[in-house]
Design a protein around this motif. Structure first.
Motif, short mmCIF file in Angstrom:
data_model
loop_
_atom_site.label_atom_id
_atom_site.label_comp_id
_atom_site.label_asym_id
_atom_site.label_seq_id
_atom_site.Cartn_x
_atom_site.Cartn_y
_atom_site.Cartn_z
N UNK A 190 81.86 2.02 -23.47
CA UNK A 190 81.19 3.02 -22.64
C UNK A 190 79.70 2.72 -22.66
N UNK A 191 79.09 2.76 -21.47
CA UNK A 191 77.67 2.43 -21.37
C UNK A 191 76.92 3.48 -20.57
N UNK A 192 75.60 3.43 -20.73
CA UNK A 192 74.70 4.30 -19.98
C UNK A 192 73.50 3.46 -19.56
N UNK A 193 73.11 3.62 -18.32
CA UNK A 193 71.95 2.89 -17.81
C UNK A 193 70.73 3.80 -17.88
N UNK A 194 69.70 3.31 -18.52
CA UNK A 194 68.43 4.03 -18.63
C UNK A 194 67.50 3.45 -17.58
N UNK A 195 67.06 4.30 -16.67
CA UNK A 195 66.12 3.87 -15.64
C UNK A 195 64.71 3.93 -16.22
N UNK A 196 63.95 2.86 -16.02
CA UNK A 196 62.62 2.72 -16.60
C UNK A 196 61.58 2.54 -15.50
N UNK A 197 60.31 2.72 -15.82
CA UNK A 197 59.25 2.56 -14.81
C UNK A 197 59.28 1.17 -14.17
N UNK A 198 58.84 1.11 -12.93
CA UNK A 198 58.72 -0.16 -12.23
C UNK A 198 60.06 -0.77 -11.81
N UNK A 199 61.10 0.05 -11.76
CA UNK A 199 62.40 -0.46 -11.35
C UNK A 199 63.17 -1.18 -12.45
N UNK A 200 62.62 -1.19 -13.65
CA UNK A 200 63.32 -1.82 -14.77
C UNK A 200 64.45 -0.91 -15.25
N UNK A 201 65.39 -1.45 -16.01
CA UNK A 201 66.51 -0.68 -16.53
C UNK A 201 66.99 -1.29 -17.85
N UNK A 202 67.76 -0.50 -18.58
CA UNK A 202 68.31 -0.94 -19.87
C UNK A 202 69.69 -0.32 -19.98
N UNK A 203 70.70 -1.12 -20.23
CA UNK A 203 72.08 -0.66 -20.36
C UNK A 203 72.43 -0.63 -21.85
N UNK A 204 72.82 0.55 -22.33
CA UNK A 204 73.15 0.70 -23.76
C UNK A 204 74.57 1.21 -23.93
N UNK A 205 75.11 0.96 -25.10
CA UNK A 205 76.42 1.52 -25.46
C UNK A 205 76.22 3.01 -25.75
N UNK A 206 77.20 3.83 -25.39
CA UNK A 206 77.10 5.25 -25.68
C UNK A 206 77.88 5.63 -26.94
N UNK A 207 78.73 4.73 -27.41
CA UNK A 207 79.52 5.00 -28.61
C UNK A 207 79.26 3.90 -29.62
N UNK A 208 79.14 4.27 -30.86
CA UNK A 208 78.98 3.29 -31.92
C UNK A 208 80.25 2.45 -32.07
#
Length: 133
Positions: free
Chosen positions: A4-22
């Protein structure tokens, strides 16, 4: 099973995809980094045999704790992809604006810390001085 993942929207159109579960591997990496961050606690002879004792030892030696190592474990093990390059590594991460990293870490802490140990598991958890090396 896909993570399971979540995309974090960042300034300047950047993004970071992280796991939501350990994952088990993430939990082990974070625990190893946490224990490695406090080797001085063993040296001062303070018994560390309860979570409360660990907290007290940490609070009395805050300057000696390597928070960066713990944060690196979160970032390396919790990241799936990002818009900063193809490879997730510390060389790339260390070159990213600190405010961006803080945003990602804040979300990781919100997601992962409640998952780390249930209240029941915390009651049974013991850190012995021999485990803190």
């Amino acid at each position: 099973m896909a993570a399971e993942t979540e995309r974090i929207e960042l300034p300047g159109g950047q993004w970071w995809l992280i796991r939501t579960r350990l994952t088990r591997g993430m939990e082990k990496a974070i625990t190893r980094a946490s224990l490695a961050a406090v080797p001085q606690l063993r040296a001062n002879g303070t018994p560390i045999d309860t979570p409360e004792a660990m907290t007290a030892a940490l609070m009395s030696n805050v300057g000696a704790v390597d928070i960066g190592g713990i944060e690196d474990a979160y970032l390396l093990s919790g990241s799936v992809a990002y818009s900063f390059g193809e490879t997730i590594d510390m060389a790339t991460i260390d070159g990213i604006d600190a405010g961006v990293i803080r945003s990602v870490l804040t979300r990781m802490y919100e997601l992962y810390n409640p998952q780390r140990l249930s209240e029941e598991a915390r009651k049974d958890f013991t850190v012995r001085p021999s485990q803190v090396t």
